[in-house]
Design a protein around this motif. Structure first.
Motif, short mmCIF file in Angstrom:
data_model
loop_
_atom_site.label_atom_id
_atom_site.label_comp_id
_atom_site.label_asym_id
_atom_site.label_seq_id
_atom_site.Cartn_x
_atom_site.Cartn_y
_atom_site.Cartn_z
N GLY A 78 -5.34 -6.50 5.85
CA GLY A 78 -5.64 -5.52 4.81
C GLY A 78 -4.38 -4.86 4.30
O GLY A 78 -3.49 -4.52 5.08
N SER A 79 -4.28 -4.71 2.99
CA SER A 79 -3.17 -3.95 2.40
C SER A 79 -3.74 -2.98 1.38
O SER A 79 -4.67 -3.30 0.64
N LEU A 80 -3.17 -1.79 1.36
CA LEU A 80 -3.64 -0.69 0.52
C LEU A 80 -2.48 -0.23 -0.34
O LEU A 80 -1.35 -0.13 0.14
N THR A 81 -2.74 0.06 -1.61
CA THR A 81 -1.72 0.54 -2.54
C THR A 81 -0.83 1.58 -1.86
O THR A 81 -1.32 2.53 -1.26
N GLY A 82 0.48 1.38 -1.96
CA GLY A 82 1.43 2.23 -1.25
C GLY A 82 1.61 3.61 -1.85
O GLY A 82 1.42 3.83 -3.04
N SER A 83 2.01 4.51 -1.00
CA SER A 83 2.27 5.89 -1.37
C SER A 83 3.68 6.03 -1.94
O SER A 83 4.60 5.32 -1.54
N GLU A 84 3.85 6.95 -2.87
CA GLU A 84 5.18 7.23 -3.41
C GLU A 84 6.15 7.68 -2.33
O GLU A 84 7.35 7.52 -2.47
N SER A 85 5.63 8.22 -1.21
CA SER A 85 6.50 8.73 -0.15
C SER A 85 7.38 7.63 0.45
O SER A 85 8.42 7.91 1.01
N PHE A 86 6.98 6.36 0.34
CA PHE A 86 7.82 5.26 0.83
C PHE A 86 8.06 4.19 -0.23
O PHE A 86 8.33 3.04 0.07
N TRP A 116 0.34 0.17 2.47
CA TRP A 116 -0.20 0.47 3.79
C TRP A 116 -0.78 -0.83 4.35
O TRP A 116 -1.34 -1.62 3.59
N LEU A 117 -0.69 -1.04 5.65
CA LEU A 117 -1.14 -2.29 6.26
C LEU A 117 -2.16 -2.02 7.36
O LEU A 117 -2.12 -1.00 8.03
N ARG A 118 -3.04 -2.98 7.56
CA ARG A 118 -4.04 -2.90 8.65
C ARG A 118 -4.48 -4.31 8.97
O ARG A 118 -4.60 -5.15 8.07
N TYR A 119 -4.70 -4.60 10.25
CA TYR A 119 -5.14 -5.93 10.68
C TYR A 119 -6.40 -5.79 11.54
O TYR A 119 -6.53 -4.86 12.32
N TRP A 120 -7.31 -6.73 11.37
CA TRP A 120 -8.52 -6.79 12.21
C TRP A 120 -8.62 -8.18 12.78
O TRP A 120 -8.67 -9.14 12.01
#
Length: 160
Positions: A78-86, A116-120
């Motif tokens: 899973g990948s989620l649109t990144g934050s401006e903070s990084f 943002w990243l996440r794995y299942w």
């Protein structure tokens, strides 16, 4: 996970939506993906900063939180649109960044990734695809991300 089990923590509409997403994820073949966009939570993002001492103004575009779920063998990435903070395109508050970390999303750190990243599952897959517990967890995290972090009121505001 059944709708009634999810309904304890999520509203009935979000629980039903998570069940629908879980069903879609079960049918994914290796390499296929599902893209989910929270169009109702779009925010203005800087596409081009101002320059020439402000004579040329900044240009803004709408940026919506987007989650891409890709099946890779017995895992779901899973990948989620990144934050401006990084360095990502989506303006987010520190509280929203913290809420994503609480939902087990990982910021990319200092690498080249801007999402943002996440794995299942998080570790070695102990069961062949589809592992229903992993898919239920994924659907639950996606629903919670949109509902709790981005304050999307209803699943009708989410495109997939």
């Amino acid at each position: 996970m059944s709708t009634s089990e999810r309904a304890d923590d999520l509203s009935a509409a979000w629980a039903a939506w998570a069940d629908m997403l879980e069903t879609r994820l079960t049918a994914l073949a290796d390499g296929e993906q599902v893209v989910v966009v929270a169009a109702g939570a779009a925010r203005k993002s800087v596409a081009r900063p101002k320059f020439l001492f402000g004579l040329i103004p900044a240009r803004y575009v709408d940026c919506a939180p987007t989650i891409t779920l890709i099946r890779r063998e017995d895992h779901l990435h899973g990948s989620l649109t990144g934050s401006e903070s990084f360095g990502g395109p989506l303006p987010m508050s520190p509280q929203e960044d913290a809420a994503l970390k609480a939902l087990s999303w990982r910021d990319p750190g200092s690498g080249f990734e801007r999402t943002w990243l996440r794995y299942w599952p998080d570790d070695v897959a102990l069961a062949p695809w589809p592992a229903s517990a992993n898919l239920a967890s994924c659907a639950d995290v996606v629903a919670r991300t949109f509902h709790e972090v981005y304050a999307v009121g209803s699943p009708e505001e989410v495109l997939s």
